[in-house]
Design an enzyme around this catalytic site. Structure first.
Site, PDB file in Angstrom:
ATOM      1  N   ARG A  73      -7.207   8.345  -1.804  1.00  0.00           N
ATOM      2  CA  ARG A  73      -7.937   7.350  -1.248  1.00  0.00           C
ATOM      3  C   ARG A  73      -7.609   6.438  -2.454  1.00  0.00           C
ATOM      4  O   ARG A  73      -8.269   6.201  -3.727  1.00  0.00           O
ATOM      5  CB  ARG A  73      -9.225   6.964  -0.752  1.00  0.00           C
ATOM      6  N   HIS A 132      -3.116   5.442   7.679  1.00  0.00           N
ATOM      7  CA  HIS A 132      -4.359   5.562   6.968  1.00  0.00           C
ATOM      8  C   HIS A 132      -4.403   6.896   8.435  1.00  0.00           C
ATOM      9  O   HIS A 132      -4.443   6.567   9.375  1.00  0.00           O
ATOM     10  CB  HIS A 132      -5.179   4.415   7.384  1.00  0.00           C
ATOM     11  N   GLN A 166      -7.654   8.382   9.702  1.00  0.00           N
ATOM     12  CA  GLN A 166      -7.626   7.896  10.793  1.00  0.00           C
ATOM     13  C   GLN A 166      -7.092   7.569  11.786  1.00  0.00           C
ATOM     14  O   GLN A 166      -8.418   8.151  13.072  1.00  0.00           O
ATOM     15  CB  GLN A 166      -7.773   5.892  10.347  1.00  0.00           C
ATOM     16  N   ASP A 195      -9.907  -4.781  13.648  1.00  0.00           N
ATOM     17  CA  ASP A 195     -10.158  -3.355  12.627  1.00  0.00           C
ATOM     18  C   ASP A 195     -10.956  -4.989  11.752  1.00  0.00           C
ATOM     19  O   ASP A 195     -10.566  -5.612  11.914  1.00  0.00           O
ATOM     20  CB  ASP A 195      -8.891  -2.876  11.883  1.00  0.00           C
ATOM     21  N   CYS A 206     -11.679   1.627  13.549  1.00  0.00           N
ATOM     22  CA  CYS A 206     -12.101   2.692  13.304  1.00  0.00           C
ATOM     23  C   CYS A 206     -13.389   2.492  12.056  1.00  0.00           C
ATOM     24  O   CYS A 206     -14.062   3.862  11.183  1.00  0.00           O
ATOM     25  CB  CYS A 206     -11.049   2.417  12.292  1.00  0.00           C
ATOM     26  N   ARG A 213     -13.207  11.864  13.154  1.00  0.00           N
ATOM     27  CA  ARG A 213     -12.880  12.269  11.274  1.00  0.00           C
ATOM     28  C   ARG A 213     -13.150  13.437  11.584  1.00  0.00           C
ATOM     29  O   ARG A 213     -12.009  13.927  10.881  1.00  0.00           O
ATOM     30  CB  ARG A 213     -13.262  10.787  10.992  1.00  0.00           C
TER      31      ARG A 213
HETATM   32  N1   CP Z   1     -12.537   4.246   8.680  1.00  0.00           N
HETATM   33  C1   CP Z   1     -12.835   4.514   7.167  1.00  0.00           C
HETATM   34  O1   CP Z   1     -12.190   4.885   6.666  1.00  0.00           O
HETATM   35  O2   CP Z   1     -14.305   4.825   7.007  1.00  0.00           O
HETATM   36  P1   CP Z   1     -14.301   4.547   5.406  1.00  0.00           P
HETATM   37  O3   CP Z   1     -13.799   3.266   4.805  1.00  0.00           O
HETATM   38  O4   CP Z   1     -15.916   4.510   5.203  1.00  0.00           O
HETATM   39  O5   CP Z   1     -13.565   5.807   5.284  1.00  0.00           O
END
Ligand code: CP
Length: 305
Positions: free
Chosen positions: A107, A134, A137, A222, A261, A289
């Protein structure tokens, strides 16, 4: 060896195979303790390295539990406690982790860094979120939509918000899985043309939130401001007309569902009555997830698709 940097790496057949696998595996272990491995433990002996240059709750815990339930293990590297975060190169880190582990999930703010990791690693690399996309997600979102009894081909998705990384992956998914996306974004916060072009003609941008939700089966938003970032008044002012509230949801199709998300700022991008209301699927979406991550991992190791 397969990298999962974007949904296109898997293509429509790979995405469909992962979704089917996730549904099967989720059903097969219903009611089991979370710490108990799946009966077949298909990734026994495999270790996933998770590198976080940005904070996370869902991605971190769902990947950790996914590899454990598949019979493997994980090691978590945070930028503040690794040499990568202190200037060691991505190339060197990729080569070193490839000697210890079986897959890397990264990430990072910088999509080019993810591509560099994939270039130098000799093990699968997974996109755990970049500023561009992403995909993990969206695998969970697609799973949640299917569980809600809504087939993907012909579906209409409304996006309310700015042209961010989550929208980019939804648009990519639309092109692959043959559904339509209408994104309502304020001036100055629209996605790049290249992002919309990635939807193979299935996505368009409008300025009117009502136009986006008219006829929509799924309404998605979001957070406007990333968690921990200072709230910018100019952005909040521009985004406020795009808040998902009950009046906007009422303009979508009967039976439309709401996805987010998470993490969320209640009262900004969505009102509490919507995000905590009967049309909201945010809790199954978050749980999915885990199930989606398991299929992504198995796909990377060539076990499905
Ligand atoms: N939706 C999502 O990626 O959550 P986090 O940032 O908590 O991993």
């Amino acid at each position: 060896m397969r990298n999962f940097l974007s949904l296109s790496d898997a293509g429509p057949d790979g995405v469909a195979a992962m979704l089917a696998d996730a549904l099967d595996r989720k059903a097969a272990r219903a009611g089991w303790p979370k710490g108990k491995p799946d009966a077949d433990a298909p990734l026994a002996g495999h270790t996933l390295a998770m590198v976080f240059e940005k904070s996370s709750t869902r991605t971190r815990v769902s990947f950790d539990m996914a590899i454990r339930q598949l019979g493997g293990s994980s090691v978590i590297l945070d930028s503040g406690t690794t040499q990568l975060g202190r200037g060691e190169t991505v190339a060197d880190t990729a080569r070193v982790l490839s000697g210890y582990c079986d897959a890397i999930m990264l990430r990072t703010d910088d999509h080019a860094k993810l591509e560099e990791m994939a270039h130098y690693a000799t093990i699968p690399v997974i996109n755990g979120l970049t500023d561009d996309s992403h995909p993990c997600q969206i695998m969970a979102d697609l799973l949640t939509i299917l569980e809600a009894g809504k087939p993907l081909p012909g579906l209409k998705v409304a996006w309310l918000g700015d042209g961010n990384n989550v929208l980019a992956s939804i648009v990519e998914a639309a092109g692959l899985m043959q559904f339509d996306v209408v994104a309502a974004c304020p001036q100055g916060f629209q996605p790049d043309e290249a992002v919309i072009g990635n939807g193979s003609g299935r996505a368009r941008v409008v300025s009117d939130p009502a136009e986006a939700v008219a006829g929509a089966d799924v309404v998605i938003t979001d957070t406007w401001i990333s968690m921990g970032q200072a709230h910018a008044d100019t952005k909040l002012k521009a985004m406020l007309p795009y808040q998902v509230d009950a009046a906007l949801m009422a303009q979508a199709n009967p039976g439309a569902v709401f996805l987010h998300c998470l993490p969320a700022h209640r009262g900004e991008e969505v009102t509490p009555e919507v995000i905590d209301g009967p049309q909201s699927l945010i809790w199954p979406e978050a749980e999915n997830r885990l199930h989606a991550q398991k299929s992504v991992l198995r796909w990377c190791f060539g076990q499905i698709g």
